[in-house]
Write a protein that holds these residues in place. Structure first.
Motif, PDB file in Angstrom:
ATOM      1  N   MET A  18      48.456  38.479  27.106  1.00  0.00           N
ATOM      2  CA  MET A  18      47.618  37.575  27.840  1.00  0.00           C
ATOM      3  C   MET A  18      48.637  36.334  27.953  1.00  0.00           C
ATOM      4  O   MET A  18      48.962  35.698  27.096  1.00  0.00           O
ATOM      5  CB  MET A  18      46.253  37.064  27.251  1.00  0.00           C
ATOM      6  CG  MET A  18      45.421  38.244  27.190  1.00  0.00           C
ATOM      7  SD  MET A  18      44.867  39.123  28.739  1.00  0.00           S
ATOM      8  CE  MET A  18      44.024  37.774  29.530  1.00  0.00           C
ATOM      9  N   LEU A  19      49.140  35.904  29.192  1.00  0.00           N
ATOM     10  CA  LEU A  19      50.103  34.989  29.458  1.00  0.00           C
ATOM     11  C   LEU A  19      49.542  33.817  30.125  1.00  0.00           C
ATOM     12  O   LEU A  19      48.949  33.857  31.070  1.00  0.00           O
ATOM     13  CB  LEU A  19      51.403  35.803  30.411  1.00  0.00           C
ATOM     14  CG  LEU A  19      51.826  36.959  29.936  1.00  0.00           C
ATOM     15  CD1 LEU A  19      52.903  37.391  30.958  1.00  0.00           C
ATOM     16  CD2 LEU A  19      52.473  36.811  28.387  1.00  0.00           C
ATOM     17  N   LEU A  20      49.992  32.525  29.619  1.00  0.00           N
ATOM     18  CA  LEU A  20      49.800  31.437  30.363  1.00  0.00           C
ATOM     19  C   LEU A  20      50.929  31.254  31.418  1.00  0.00           C
ATOM     20  O   LEU A  20      51.976  30.946  30.975  1.00  0.00           O
ATOM     21  CB  LEU A  20      49.787  30.396  29.159  1.00  0.00           C
ATOM     22  CG  LEU A  20      49.319  28.954  29.767  1.00  0.00           C
ATOM     23  CD1 LEU A  20      48.141  28.785  30.555  1.00  0.00           C
ATOM     24  CD2 LEU A  20      49.664  27.728  28.671  1.00  0.00           C
ATOM     25  N   ASP A  21      50.757  31.025  32.642  1.00  0.00           N
ATOM     26  CA  ASP A  21      51.720  31.118  33.444  1.00  0.00           C
ATOM     27  C   ASP A  21      51.742  29.554  33.835  1.00  0.00           C
ATOM     28  O   ASP A  21      52.602  28.727  34.212  1.00  0.00           O
ATOM     29  CB  ASP A  21      51.449  31.845  34.673  1.00  0.00           C
ATOM     30  CG  ASP A  21      51.637  33.383  34.339  1.00  0.00           C
ATOM     31  OD1 ASP A  21      52.768  33.426  33.864  1.00  0.00           O
ATOM     32  OD2 ASP A  21      50.815  34.097  35.053  1.00  0.00           O
ATOM     33  N   GLN A  25      44.961  27.145  34.529  1.00  0.00           N
ATOM     34  CA  GLN A  25      45.022  28.286  34.976  1.00  0.00           C
ATOM     35  C   GLN A  25      44.490  29.389  34.166  1.00  0.00           C
ATOM     36  O   GLN A  25      44.666  29.276  33.074  1.00  0.00           O
ATOM     37  CB  GLN A  25      46.075  29.125  35.840  1.00  0.00           C
ATOM     38  CG  GLN A  25      46.388  27.921  37.270  1.00  0.00           C
ATOM     39  CD  GLN A  25      45.487  27.985  38.318  1.00  0.00           C
ATOM     40  OE1 GLN A  25      44.988  28.711  38.525  1.00  0.00           O
ATOM     41  NE2 GLN A  25      45.303  26.669  38.712  1.00  0.00           N
ATOM     42  N   PRO A  26      43.695  30.586  34.631  1.00  0.00           N
ATOM     43  CA  PRO A  26      43.319  31.513  33.497  1.00  0.00           C
ATOM     44  C   PRO A  26      44.414  32.299  33.023  1.00  0.00           C
ATOM     45  O   PRO A  26      45.584  32.369  33.832  1.00  0.00           O
ATOM     46  CB  PRO A  26      42.314  32.604  34.440  1.00  0.00           C
ATOM     47  CG  PRO A  26      41.689  31.591  35.525  1.00  0.00           C
ATOM     48  CD  PRO A  26      43.129  30.493  35.825  1.00  0.00           C
ATOM     49  N   LEU A  27      44.496  32.672  31.876  1.00  0.00           N
ATOM     50  CA  LEU A  27      45.550  33.634  31.410  1.00  0.00           C
ATOM     51  C   LEU A  27      45.686  35.001  32.077  1.00  0.00           C
ATOM     52  O   LEU A  27      44.583  35.391  32.483  1.00  0.00           O
ATOM     53  CB  LEU A  27      45.233  33.870  29.682  1.00  0.00           C
ATOM     54  CG  LEU A  27      45.129  32.749  28.955  1.00  0.00           C
ATOM     55  CD1 LEU A  27      45.062  33.209  27.545  1.00  0.00           C
ATOM     56  CD2 LEU A  27      46.195  31.848  28.860  1.00  0.00           C
ATOM     57  N   ARG A  28      46.670  35.176  32.168  1.00  0.00           N
ATOM     58  CA  ARG A  28      47.183  36.621  32.832  1.00  0.00           C
ATOM     59  C   ARG A  28      47.272  37.721  32.162  1.00  0.00           C
ATOM     60  O   ARG A  28      48.140  37.811  31.275  1.00  0.00           O
ATOM     61  CB  ARG A  28      48.332  36.472  33.799  1.00  0.00           C
ATOM     62  CG  ARG A  28      48.842  37.637  34.705  1.00  0.00           C
ATOM     63  CD  ARG A  28      49.769  37.370  35.702  1.00  0.00           C
ATOM     64  NE  ARG A  28      51.003  36.591  35.054  1.00  0.00           N
ATOM     65  CZ  ARG A  28      52.033  37.393  34.658  1.00  0.00           C
ATOM     66  NH1 ARG A  28      52.027  38.629  35.041  1.00  0.00           N
ATOM     67  NH2 ARG A  28      53.210  36.609  34.290  1.00  0.00           N
ATOM     68  N   ALA A  29      46.505  38.895  32.156  1.00  0.00           N
ATOM     69  CA  ALA A  29      46.715  40.032  31.682  1.00  0.00           C
ATOM     70  C   ALA A  29      48.058  40.617  32.090  1.00  0.00           C
ATOM     71  O   ALA A  29      48.169  40.763  33.310  1.00  0.00           O
ATOM     72  CB  ALA A  29      45.342  41.068  31.911  1.00  0.00           C
ATOM     73  N   ALA A  30      48.717  41.129  31.250  1.00  0.00           N
ATOM     74  CA  ALA A  30      50.319  41.559  31.590  1.00  0.00           C
ATOM     75  C   ALA A  30      50.638  42.759  30.750  1.00  0.00           C
ATOM     76  O   ALA A  30      50.099  42.889  29.432  1.00  0.00           O
ATOM     77  CB  ALA A  30      51.259  40.644  31.799  1.00  0.00           C
ATOM     78  N   ALA A 319      41.657  41.583  26.154  1.00  0.00           N
ATOM     79  CA  ALA A 319      41.668  41.181  27.658  1.00  0.00           C
ATOM     80  C   ALA A 319      40.609  40.224  28.229  1.00  0.00           C
ATOM     81  O   ALA A 319      40.518  39.836  29.020  1.00  0.00           O
ATOM     82  CB  ALA A 319      41.131  42.533  28.257  1.00  0.00           C
ATOM     83  N   LEU A 320      39.814  40.061  27.058  1.00  0.00           N
ATOM     84  CA  LEU A 320      38.705  38.810  27.292  1.00  0.00           C
ATOM     85  C   LEU A 320      39.207  37.701  26.598  1.00  0.00           C
ATOM     86  O   LEU A 320      37.972  36.742  26.546  1.00  0.00           O
ATOM     87  CB  LEU A 320      37.230  39.228  26.918  1.00  0.00           C
ATOM     88  CG  LEU A 320      36.754  40.587  27.407  1.00  0.00           C
ATOM     89  CD1 LEU A 320      35.458  40.869  26.963  1.00  0.00           C
ATOM     90  CD2 LEU A 320      36.690  40.498  29.133  1.00  0.00           C
ATOM     91  N   ALA A 321      40.314  37.201  26.560  1.00  0.00           N
ATOM     92  CA  ALA A 321      40.849  36.006  26.028  1.00  0.00           C
ATOM     93  C   ALA A 321      40.151  34.742  26.702  1.00  0.00           C
ATOM     94  O   ALA A 321      39.986  33.755  26.260  1.00  0.00           O
ATOM     95  CB  ALA A 321      42.093  35.909  25.797  1.00  0.00           C
ATOM     96  N   ASN A 322      40.144  35.038  28.017  1.00  0.00           N
ATOM     97  CA  ASN A 322      39.549  33.858  28.803  1.00  0.00           C
ATOM     98  C   ASN A 322      38.117  33.707  28.811  1.00  0.00           C
ATOM     99  O   ASN A 322      37.676  32.278  28.796  1.00  0.00           O
ATOM    100  CB  ASN A 322      39.897  34.152  30.349  1.00  0.00           C
ATOM    101  CG  ASN A 322      41.387  33.976  30.869  1.00  0.00           C
ATOM    102  OD1 ASN A 322      42.034  32.998  30.510  1.00  0.00           O
ATOM    103  ND2 ASN A 322      41.830  35.039  31.418  1.00  0.00           N
ATOM    104  N   ASP A 323      37.526  34.544  28.511  1.00  0.00           N
ATOM    105  CA  ASP A 323      35.965  34.447  27.961  1.00  0.00           C
ATOM    106  C   ASP A 323      35.912  33.608  26.791  1.00  0.00           C
ATOM    107  O   ASP A 323      35.199  32.864  26.590  1.00  0.00           O
ATOM    108  CB  ASP A 323      35.336  35.716  28.079  1.00  0.00           C
ATOM    109  CG  ASP A 323      35.088  36.476  29.304  1.00  0.00           C
ATOM    110  OD1 ASP A 323      35.671  35.778  30.289  1.00  0.00           O
ATOM    111  OD2 ASP A 323      34.470  37.694  29.439  1.00  0.00           O
ATOM    112  N   ALA A 324      36.780  34.071  25.683  1.00  0.00           N
ATOM    113  CA  ALA A 324      36.645  33.444  24.932  1.00  0.00           C
ATOM    114  C   ALA A 324      36.923  31.824  24.692  1.00  0.00           C
ATOM    115  O   ALA A 324      36.215  30.988  24.193  1.00  0.00           O
ATOM    116  CB  ALA A 324      37.396  33.986  23.287  1.00  0.00           C
ATOM    117  N   LEU A 325      38.017  31.474  25.260  1.00  0.00           N
ATOM    118  CA  LEU A 325      38.242  30.179  25.569  1.00  0.00           C
ATOM    119  C   LEU A 325      37.339  29.196  26.433  1.00  0.00           C
ATOM    120  O   LEU A 325      37.096  28.043  26.069  1.00  0.00           O
ATOM    121  CB  LEU A 325      39.770  30.068  26.498  1.00  0.00           C
ATOM    122  CG  LEU A 325      41.003  30.510  25.490  1.00  0.00           C
ATOM    123  CD1 LEU A 325      42.103  30.951  26.689  1.00  0.00           C
ATOM    124  CD2 LEU A 325      41.237  29.316  24.775  1.00  0.00           C
TER     125      LEU A 325
END
Length: 347
Positions: A18-21, A25-30, A319-325
């Motif tokens: 999970m990348l912080l671009d 902005q939400p983290l991007r799954a890559a 993959a749900l890191a954004n939900d946790a944040l």
């Protein structure tokens, strides 16, 4: 012991991350190339990674990340799968923890004076170097910590920052008998257990109306729990502020007895409002703690099984890191949030 970096270093292995671009902005799954360990580095298969408020500060831009894209995460529990040249402390198959402090220079006056947490050139996991919001991570073996075997992966992850900075802040509070904890999240729910083990009286402060958080604090041994703008039933000998709200500083000073200490434990805090000198007078002390040392890690991880510290965790797939944040941002996490990567091969 020196292990080869990889059996087939020319073969590209892929992993999920999970990348912080860009902050805000939400983290991007890559799917990205798996890193290779350099000298004195370990390649870890991540088993769990805690979601810390510092991650939130970086993701939201309150702490400007020095590089992008960036893999967040500095409460990393992993299994060593390969080791770079010169590794001596760990072997493939060992389970280790990777905390916030990822490297220090060993040369500045802080390092030479036993205060490596203040190193001028320190590099932090999930900030200067990629962290554990991924299936694999690399870490300098000198800053990795062996973990108590009885702790499950997800239970161990919050100990690596919430626990370590909590421990350091508790030691900064001195031998206070009546201890106030402002913000009852991941760090406070660990520190409350250690404080009770040491025979201290714990008083917990939460957001107004957070009855669940107050109930949780009482379950962990707090003899009183209330809103952060309330006065506790006794004068405090020390207070530790974990919530990133500067307005809590004068509130904590008002609750403090003469000679007491207020410790600001976060890496980021909103501006502290002006307050009358009378709140500080009486030999009260206002101080911060910064980062951690390897000695902190060794001491706390030896102490945790004796208490024993029991972390309460909310598990999320990577993959749900954004939900946790998002839940952490809204103050909805009870205890600590932990990411658990999928163990299947990346595409």
């Amino acid at each position: 012991m020196v292990a080869r970096p990889d059996a087939a270093p020319l073969v590209t292995v892929r992993m999920r991350a999970m990348l912080l671009d860009e902050p805000g902005q939400p983290l991007r799954a890559a799917v990205v190339d798996r890193p290779l360990p350099g000298p004195r580095q370990l390649l870890l298969r991540v088993r769990a990674c805690g979601v810390c408020r510092t991650d939130l500060h970086v993701a939201d831009g309150e702490l400007a990340p020095p590089r992008r894209p960036l893999v967040l995460g500095h409460e990393v529990v992993g299994i060593v799968v390969a080791a770079g040249a010169g590794v001596q402390r760990f072997a493939p198959g060992d389970r280790v923890g990777v905390p916030w402090l990822g490297w220090t220079c060993g040369e500045c006056r802080y390092c030479r004076g036993g205060r490596e947490n203040l190193c001028d050139r320190a590099r932090f996991t999930g900030f200067h170097v990629d962290g554990g919001y991924a299936e694999y991570a690399v870490a300098d073996e000198r800053y990795a910590l062996p973990l108590p075997p009885a702790l499950a992966d997800d239970a161990a992850a919050p100990l690596l920052c919430a626990g370590l900075i909590g421990y350091r802040s508790l030691r900064a509070a001195g031998d206070a008998e009546c201890l106030g904890l402002y913000g009852f999240g991941a760090a406070a729910h660990i520190v409350a257990q250690v404080a009770r083990y040491e025979g201290r009286r714990v008083f917990a402060f939460t957001r107004a109306g957070d009855e669940e958080g107050q109930r949780f604090a009482r379950e962990l041994g707090a003899e009183w729990a209330g809103a952060s703008d309330e006065r506790p039933p006794v004068e405090l000998d020390a207070a530790i502020i974990y919530a990133p709200a500067g307005a809590l500083v004068p509130a904590a000073l008002r609750a403090l007895g003469k000679g007491g200490t207020v410790v600001c434990a976060g890496i980021h805090m909103s501006d502290v409002p002006t307050f009358p000198y009378a709140l500080l007078w009486g030999e009260r002390v206002l101080r911060s703690v910064a980062n951690l040392t390897r000695r902190d890690g060794e001491e706390f991880l030896a102490l945790a099984p004796l208490v024993p510290v029991r972390t309460r965790v909310e598990r999320y797939p990577l993959a749900l890191a954004n939900d946790a944040l998002a839940r952490l941002r809204r103050g909805e996490v009870t205890g600590a949030a932990v990411l658990v990567p999928d163990q299947s091969p990346a595409p």
